[in-house]
Motif scaffolding. Sequence first.
Motif, PDB file in Angstrom:
ATOM      1  N   SER A 117       0.809  -1.225   0.000  1.00 49.23           N
ATOM      2  CA  SER A 117       0.000   0.000   0.000  1.00 49.23           C
ATOM      3  C   SER A 117       0.837   1.269   0.000  1.00 49.23           C
ATOM      4  O   SER A 117       0.333   2.349  -0.316  1.00 49.23           O
ATOM      5  N   PHE A 118       2.135   1.164   0.332  1.00 51.49           N
ATOM      6  CA  PHE A 118       2.956   2.377   0.404  1.00 51.49           C
ATOM      7  C   PHE A 118       3.162   3.028  -0.966  1.00 51.49           C
ATOM      8  O   PHE A 118       3.637   4.146  -1.053  1.00 51.49           O
ATOM      9  N   PHE A 119       2.810   2.339  -2.054  1.00 48.44           N
ATOM     10  CA  PHE A 119       2.880   2.979  -3.364  1.00 48.44           C
ATOM     11  C   PHE A 119       1.831   4.087  -3.499  1.00 48.44           C
ATOM     12  O   PHE A 119       1.902   4.894  -4.425  1.00 48.44           O
ATOM     13  N   SER A 120       0.866   4.113  -2.592  1.00 51.56           N
ATOM     14  CA  SER A 120      -0.142   5.178  -2.623  1.00 51.56           C
ATOM     15  C   SER A 120      -0.035   6.100  -1.420  1.00 51.56           C
ATOM     16  O   SER A 120      -0.958   6.840  -1.117  1.00 51.56           O
ATOM     17  N   TYR A 121       1.074   6.036  -0.698  1.00 54.12           N
ATOM     18  CA  TYR A 121       1.291   6.990   0.375  1.00 54.12           C
ATOM     19  C   TYR A 121       1.582   8.361  -0.233  1.00 54.12           C
ATOM     20  O   TYR A 121       1.995   8.477  -1.378  1.00 54.12           O
ATOM     21  N   ALA A 122       1.381   9.397   0.580  1.00 53.51           N
ATOM     22  CA  ALA A 122       1.518  10.757   0.046  1.00 53.51           C
ATOM     23  C   ALA A 122       2.518  11.567   0.858  1.00 53.51           C
ATOM     24  O   ALA A 122       3.524  11.049   1.330  1.00 53.51           O
ATOM     25  N   SER A 123       2.230  12.870   1.015  1.00 56.33           N
ATOM     26  CA  SER A 123       3.169  13.784   1.659  1.00 56.33           C
ATOM     27  C   SER A 123       3.427  13.372   3.105  1.00 56.33           C
ATOM     28  O   SER A 123       2.591  12.797   3.783  1.00 56.33           O
ATOM     29  N   ASN A 124       4.633  13.685   3.576  1.00 59.58           N
ATOM     30  CA  ASN A 124       5.065  13.378   4.940  1.00 59.58           C
ATOM     31  C   ASN A 124       5.053  11.891   5.237  1.00 59.58           C
ATOM     32  O   ASN A 124       4.936  11.487   6.395  1.00 59.58           O
ATOM     33  N   GLU A 125       5.165  11.052   4.207  1.00 61.81           N
ATOM     34  CA  GLU A 125       5.013   9.617   4.410  1.00 61.81           C
ATOM     35  C   GLU A 125       6.150   8.806   3.780  1.00 61.81           C
ATOM     36  O   GLU A 125       6.003   7.620   3.519  1.00 61.81           O
ATOM     37  N   ALA A 126       7.261   9.446   3.510  1.00 64.21           N
ATOM     38  CA  ALA A 126       8.407   8.721   2.977  1.00 64.21           C
ATOM     39  C   ALA A 126       8.924   7.748   4.029  1.00 64.21           C
ATOM     40  O   ALA A 126       8.701   7.912   5.227  1.00 64.21           O
ATOM     41  N   LEU A 127       9.613   6.705   3.575  1.00 59.57           N
ATOM     42  CA  LEU A 127      10.215   5.736   4.484  1.00 59.57           C
ATOM     43  C   LEU A 127      11.614   6.210   4.861  1.00 59.57           C
ATOM     44  O   LEU A 127      12.485   6.357   4.007  1.00 59.57           O
ATOM     45  N   HIS A 128      11.821   6.478   6.142  1.00 54.53           N
ATOM     46  CA  HIS A 128      13.115   6.932   6.628  1.00 54.53           C
ATOM     47  C   HIS A 128      13.909   5.726   7.116  1.00 54.53           C
ATOM     48  O   HIS A 128      13.419   4.932   7.923  1.00 54.53           O
ATOM     49  N   MET A 129      15.123   5.589   6.621  1.00 55.20           N
ATOM     50  CA  MET A 129      15.905   4.389   6.903  1.00 55.20           C
ATOM     51  C   MET A 129      17.128   4.690   7.747  1.00 55.20           C
ATOM     52  O   MET A 129      17.713   5.773   7.673  1.00 55.20           O
ATOM     53  N   SER A 130      17.518   3.696   8.538  1.00 59.03           N
ATOM     54  CA  SER A 130      18.800   3.767   9.230  1.00 59.03           C
ATOM     55  C   SER A 130      19.897   3.504   8.197  1.00 59.03           C
ATOM     56  O   SER A 130      19.625   3.107   7.061  1.00 59.03           O
ATOM     57  N   LYS A 131      21.144   3.722   8.602  1.00 62.00           N
ATOM     58  CA  LYS A 131      22.261   3.450   7.692  1.00 62.00           C
ATOM     59  C   LYS A 131      22.254   1.985   7.256  1.00 62.00           C
ATOM     60  O   LYS A 131      22.477   1.666   6.082  1.00 62.00           O
ATOM     61  N   LYS A 132      21.986   1.094   8.199  1.00 60.45           N
ATOM     62  CA  LYS A 132      21.974  -0.336   7.893  1.00 60.45           C
ATOM     63  C   LYS A 132      20.858  -0.661   6.906  1.00 60.45           C
ATOM     64  O   LYS A 132      21.067  -1.410   5.941  1.00 60.45           O
ATOM     65  N   GLU A 133      19.676  -0.107   7.145  1.00 59.84           N
ATOM     66  CA  GLU A 133      18.548  -0.359   6.247  1.00 59.84           C
ATOM     67  C   GLU A 133      18.827   0.201   4.854  1.00 59.84           C
ATOM     68  O   GLU A 133      18.529  -0.434   3.840  1.00 59.84           O
ATOM     69  N   LYS A 134      19.412   1.394   4.824  1.00 60.36           N
ATOM     70  CA  LYS A 134      19.727   2.011   3.531  1.00 60.36           C
ATOM     71  C   LYS A 134      20.703   1.166   2.738  1.00 60.36           C
ATOM     72  O   LYS A 134      20.540   0.959   1.530  1.00 60.36           O
ATOM     73  N   ASN A 135      21.707   0.622   3.403  1.00 59.73           N
ATOM     74  CA  ASN A 135      22.690  -0.209   2.717  1.00 59.73           C
ATOM     75  C   ASN A 135      22.071  -1.492   2.181  1.00 59.73           C
ATOM     76  O   ASN A 135      22.428  -1.959   1.094  1.00 59.73           O
TER      77      ASN A 135
END
Length: 297
Positions: A117-135
């Motif tokens: 469902s996150f393909f239909s998320y909107a403003s203020n709803e980005a996924l914030h990742m830790s360094k480990k998650e980003k890697n």
Amino acid sequence: MEIKKINSVGEYSALRGAETLHPLINVLDYDNLALLEPASYNFGFYSIFLKDTKCGDLRYGKELYDYQEESLVFVAPGQVLTVEKYLPGVHPKGKVLIFHPDFLKGSILNNILNDYSFFSYASNEALHMSKKEKNMILNMFETIEDELHQNLDKHSKTLVVSHLQVLLNYSTRFYDRQFMTREHVNKGILERFESIINDYFNSEKLQTIGIPSVAYCAEQLHLSANYFGDLIKRETSASAQEYIQEKVIALAKQKIFDVNKSISTIAYELGFKYPQHFTRLFKKKVGMSPIEYRNLN
């Protein structure tokens, strides 16, 4: 503002000055991309933006995306994404994964893509990742990109789709983590949701508009319906629709004690167009009809 339509993976790649690795799917690196002209764009494909820099460049809906240093932004076909003016002296960093719905035809992922469902998320709803998650996510981007650089064979699509599904499954896990780590923010949203429902029920809107929809409540909170629904489900173990219905039933129980009002009148006062719909919902939630409940009490 004019909305510019970009229909294909190849068209977007060319616009960004990038090689098209596959006509239906591509991975692009911001370091090598031409900047998009500030405008509103309607993509005909799915997009996953891995943002490595807070550059204030994307907006979907009324507000800028809620960026941190490492963020993932998901955009589905048909959504309008606005590219704002870039912050002075800042060049975006990260990667972009784009894929056309046709690429998934005949695959298992095609049948379950709507579950993400996150393909239909909107403003203020980005996924914030830790360094480990980003890697981890970055490695998945690079794995898909490496596969696209191989000579295409009968295994290529199966492998790429498998890697894409793993990426989406990890994104689901990371969003679950984000809902938990942002609990203080979520509690504030729940309180505002409760206030919106109470104000709605104390106004004339029930009679004039009907029962509040999930989309209406989400809009009042400046959230997408999907993000709002997922948040409520995780915080209350009930869907937003069920939460609203429980509030309606609680109000109905109060009104039923007024024996001078028929069940049909109460149904209309609660925003039901057809009394039988009210009776059906009441019996489902309470275990007996409104008349039985009135007589019992």
